[in-house]
Design a protein around this motif. Sequence first.
Motif, PDB file in Angstrom:
ATOM      1  N   SER A  94     -16.087  -3.326 -62.135  1.00  0.00           N
ATOM      2  CA  SER A  94     -14.749  -3.918 -62.186  1.00  0.00           C
ATOM      3  C   SER A  94     -13.938  -3.222 -63.274  1.00  0.00           C
ATOM      4  O   SER A  94     -14.482  -2.503 -64.118  1.00  0.00           O
ATOM      5  CB  SER A  94     -14.850  -5.408 -62.488  1.00  0.00           C
ATOM      6  OG  SER A  94     -15.291  -5.593 -63.823  1.00  0.00           O
ATOM      7  N   LEU A  95     -12.649  -3.467 -63.283  1.00  0.00           N
ATOM      8  CA  LEU A  95     -11.788  -2.897 -64.310  1.00  0.00           C
ATOM      9  C   LEU A  95     -12.236  -3.353 -65.695  1.00  0.00           C
ATOM     10  O   LEU A  95     -12.276  -2.562 -66.641  1.00  0.00           O
ATOM     11  CB  LEU A  95     -10.333  -3.294 -64.047  1.00  0.00           C
ATOM     12  CG  LEU A  95      -9.283  -2.672 -64.953  1.00  0.00           C
ATOM     13  CD1 LEU A  95      -9.340  -1.156 -64.895  1.00  0.00           C
ATOM     14  CD2 LEU A  95      -7.895  -3.159 -64.562  1.00  0.00           C
ATOM     15  N   GLU A  96     -12.613  -4.622 -65.814  1.00  0.00           N
ATOM     16  CA  GLU A  96     -13.070  -5.140 -67.103  1.00  0.00           C
ATOM     17  C   GLU A  96     -14.365  -4.453 -67.543  1.00  0.00           C
ATOM     18  O   GLU A  96     -14.525  -4.091 -68.705  1.00  0.00           O
ATOM     19  CB  GLU A  96     -13.286  -6.663 -67.030  1.00  0.00           C
ATOM     20  CG  GLU A  96     -12.002  -7.453 -66.881  1.00  0.00           C
ATOM     21  CD  GLU A  96     -11.484  -7.473 -65.431  1.00  0.00           C
ATOM     22  OE1 GLU A  96     -12.249  -7.173 -64.487  1.00  0.00           O
ATOM     23  OE2 GLU A  96     -10.284  -7.761 -65.261  1.00  0.00           O
ATOM     24  N   GLU A  97     -15.300  -4.278 -66.610  1.00  0.00           N
ATOM     25  CA  GLU A  97     -16.553  -3.599 -66.944  1.00  0.00           C
ATOM     26  C   GLU A  97     -16.295  -2.141 -67.324  1.00  0.00           C
ATOM     27  O   GLU A  97     -16.929  -1.604 -68.232  1.00  0.00           O
ATOM     28  CB  GLU A  97     -17.522  -3.652 -65.761  1.00  0.00           C
ATOM     29  CG  GLU A  97     -18.055  -5.031 -65.465  1.00  0.00           C
ATOM     30  CD  GLU A  97     -18.784  -5.087 -64.130  1.00  0.00           C
ATOM     31  OE1 GLU A  97     -19.870  -5.701 -64.098  1.00  0.00           O
ATOM     32  OE2 GLU A  97     -18.284  -4.524 -63.132  1.00  0.00           O
ATOM     33  N   GLY A  98     -15.347  -1.511 -66.636  1.00  0.00           N
ATOM     34  CA  GLY A  98     -14.992  -0.134 -66.954  1.00  0.00           C
ATOM     35  C   GLY A  98     -14.401  -0.010 -68.338  1.00  0.00           C
ATOM     36  O   GLY A  98     -14.730   0.915 -69.086  1.00  0.00           O
ATOM     37  N   ALA A  99     -13.538  -0.958 -68.703  1.00  0.00           N
ATOM     38  CA  ALA A  99     -12.940  -0.950 -70.041  1.00  0.00           C
ATOM     39  C   ALA A  99     -14.016  -1.112 -71.105  1.00  0.00           C
ATOM     40  O   ALA A  99     -14.006  -0.419 -72.128  1.00  0.00           O
ATOM     41  CB  ALA A  99     -11.894  -2.060 -70.153  1.00  0.00           C
ATOM     42  N   ARG A 100     -14.970  -1.996 -70.843  1.00  0.00           N
ATOM     43  CA  ARG A 100     -16.084  -2.191 -71.781  1.00  0.00           C
ATOM     44  C   ARG A 100     -16.913  -0.913 -71.903  1.00  0.00           C
ATOM     45  O   ARG A 100     -17.319  -0.514 -72.994  1.00  0.00           O
ATOM     46  CB  ARG A 100     -16.974  -3.345 -71.328  1.00  0.00           C
ATOM     47  CG  ARG A 100     -17.217  -4.353 -72.404  1.00  0.00           C
ATOM     48  CD  ARG A 100     -17.975  -5.570 -71.923  1.00  0.00           C
ATOM     49  NE  ARG A 100     -17.212  -6.180 -70.833  1.00  0.00           N
ATOM     50  CZ  ARG A 100     -17.713  -6.643 -69.684  1.00  0.00           C
ATOM     51  NH1 ARG A 100     -18.977  -6.618 -69.473  1.00  0.00           N
ATOM     52  NH2 ARG A 100     -16.967  -7.150 -68.751  1.00  0.00           N
ATOM     53  N   ALA A 101     -17.175  -0.267 -70.761  1.00  0.00           N
ATOM     54  CA  ALA A 101     -17.963   0.966 -70.771  1.00  0.00           C
ATOM     55  C   ALA A 101     -17.272   2.047 -71.585  1.00  0.00           C
ATOM     56  O   ALA A 101     -17.915   2.786 -72.330  1.00  0.00           O
ATOM     57  CB  ALA A 101     -18.205   1.440 -69.343  1.00  0.00           C
ATOM     58  N   ILE A 102     -15.947   2.133 -71.468  1.00  0.00           N
ATOM     59  CA  ILE A 102     -15.203   3.129 -72.241  1.00  0.00           C
ATOM     60  C   ILE A 102     -15.340   2.845 -73.729  1.00  0.00           C
ATOM     61  O   ILE A 102     -15.549   3.755 -74.532  1.00  0.00           O
ATOM     62  CB  ILE A 102     -13.727   3.173 -71.801  1.00  0.00           C
ATOM     63  CG1 ILE A 102     -13.649   3.793 -70.404  1.00  0.00           C
ATOM     64  CG2 ILE A 102     -12.871   3.939 -72.800  1.00  0.00           C
ATOM     65  CD1 ILE A 102     -12.284   3.696 -69.764  1.00  0.00           C
ATOM     66  N   MET A 103     -15.259   1.576 -74.111  1.00  0.00           N
ATOM     67  CA  MET A 103     -15.392   1.221 -75.531  1.00  0.00           C
ATOM     68  C   MET A 103     -16.805   1.483 -76.039  1.00  0.00           C
ATOM     69  O   MET A 103     -17.011   1.743 -77.216  1.00  0.00           O
ATOM     70  CB  MET A 103     -14.990  -0.231 -75.755  1.00  0.00           C
ATOM     71  CG  MET A 103     -13.491  -0.445 -75.591  1.00  0.00           C
ATOM     72  SD  MET A 103     -12.954  -2.113 -76.006  1.00  0.00           S
ATOM     73  CE  MET A 103     -13.483  -3.026 -74.565  1.00  0.00           C
ATOM     74  N   ASP A 104     -17.794   1.430 -75.143  1.00  0.00           N
ATOM     75  CA  ASP A 104     -19.185   1.649 -75.531  1.00  0.00           C
ATOM     76  C   ASP A 104     -19.578   3.125 -75.553  1.00  0.00           C
ATOM     77  O   ASP A 104     -20.726   3.461 -75.837  1.00  0.00           O
ATOM     78  CB  ASP A 104     -20.122   0.901 -74.580  1.00  0.00           C
ATOM     79  CG  ASP A 104     -20.069  -0.602 -74.768  1.00  0.00           C
ATOM     80  OD1 ASP A 104     -19.603  -1.052 -75.840  1.00  0.00           O
ATOM     81  OD2 ASP A 104     -20.486  -1.326 -73.844  1.00  0.00           O
ATOM     82  N   MET A 105     -18.647   4.019 -75.248  1.00  0.00           N
ATOM     83  CA  MET A 105     -18.980   5.438 -75.149  1.00  0.00           C
ATOM     84  C   MET A 105     -19.529   6.032 -76.432  1.00  0.00           C
ATOM     85  O   MET A 105     -20.218   7.045 -76.386  1.00  0.00           O
ATOM     86  CB  MET A 105     -17.764   6.250 -74.700  1.00  0.00           C
ATOM     87  CG  MET A 105     -17.473   6.142 -73.249  1.00  0.00           C
ATOM     88  SD  MET A 105     -16.089   7.239 -72.853  1.00  0.00           S
ATOM     89  CE  MET A 105     -16.033   7.017 -71.083  1.00  0.00           C
ATOM     90  N   ASP A 106     -19.244   5.421 -77.571  1.00  0.00           N
ATOM     91  CA  ASP A 106     -19.786   5.941 -78.824  1.00  0.00           C
ATOM     92  C   ASP A 106     -21.307   5.847 -78.866  1.00  0.00           C
ATOM     93  O   ASP A 106     -21.958   6.576 -79.605  1.00  0.00           O
ATOM     94  CB  ASP A 106     -19.208   5.195 -80.025  1.00  0.00           C
ATOM     95  CG  ASP A 106     -17.785   5.601 -80.321  1.00  0.00           C
ATOM     96  OD1 ASP A 106     -17.377   6.692 -79.871  1.00  0.00           O
ATOM     97  OD2 ASP A 106     -17.083   4.842 -81.003  1.00  0.00           O
ATOM     98  N   ARG A 107     -21.871   4.954 -78.083  1.00  0.00           N
ATOM     99  CA  ARG A 107     -23.327   4.747 -78.106  1.00  0.00           C
ATOM    100  C   ARG A 107     -24.037   5.464 -76.968  1.00  0.00           C
ATOM    101  O   ARG A 107     -25.263   5.520 -76.939  1.00  0.00           O
ATOM    102  CB  ARG A 107     -23.626   3.257 -78.058  1.00  0.00           C
ATOM    103  CG  ARG A 107     -23.200   2.530 -79.325  1.00  0.00           C
ATOM    104  CD  ARG A 107     -23.708   1.107 -79.356  1.00  0.00           C
ATOM    105  NE  ARG A 107     -23.172   0.289 -78.284  1.00  0.00           N
ATOM    106  CZ  ARG A 107     -22.029  -0.394 -78.361  1.00  0.00           C
ATOM    107  NH1 ARG A 107     -21.304  -0.326 -79.443  1.00  0.00           N
ATOM    108  NH2 ARG A 107     -21.623  -1.121 -77.354  1.00  0.00           N
ATOM    109  N   GLY A 108     -23.312   5.991 -76.012  1.00  0.00           N
ATOM    110  CA  GLY A 108     -23.969   6.674 -74.903  1.00  0.00           C
ATOM    111  C   GLY A 108     -22.986   6.885 -73.769  1.00  0.00           C
ATOM    112  O   GLY A 108     -21.848   6.454 -73.819  1.00  0.00           O
TER     113      GLY A 108
END
Length: 116
Positions: A94-108
């Motif tokens: 979902s868009l919300e999950e995608g936004a979270r994934a982008i914010m988590d990019m520092d970890r992987g």
Amino acid sequence: KITDGIGADLTIDAAGFRATCEDAVWCARRGGRMVQVGLPIGGQNPQVPMGIVAGREIEIVGSHGCAAEDMPAILSLVAQGRLGPKKLVEKEVSLEEGARAIMDMDRGSPKKLVEK
């Protein structure tokens, strides 16, 4: 395993993570080419193994992607079935999950995500 240990003729880092850049170099075969498309993020500069680059005579090329005028030809290749971008998608989010994934990019890397 896919290349019988020889390495790939062409590797591409389109993610911009330290690990994906380094992995792309390690996966290139002798005389191969590594293309860096993804811009480094998170202040984590990759440690490019220059001994491997020189020893294997790997060419490293930087790319900013493609020019807008190239898009009709690219879309034509997709329409003809000659390019299969859906093969790059592992799961939809979902868009919300995608936004979270982008914010988590520092970890992987959230490799292979696409908006639902």
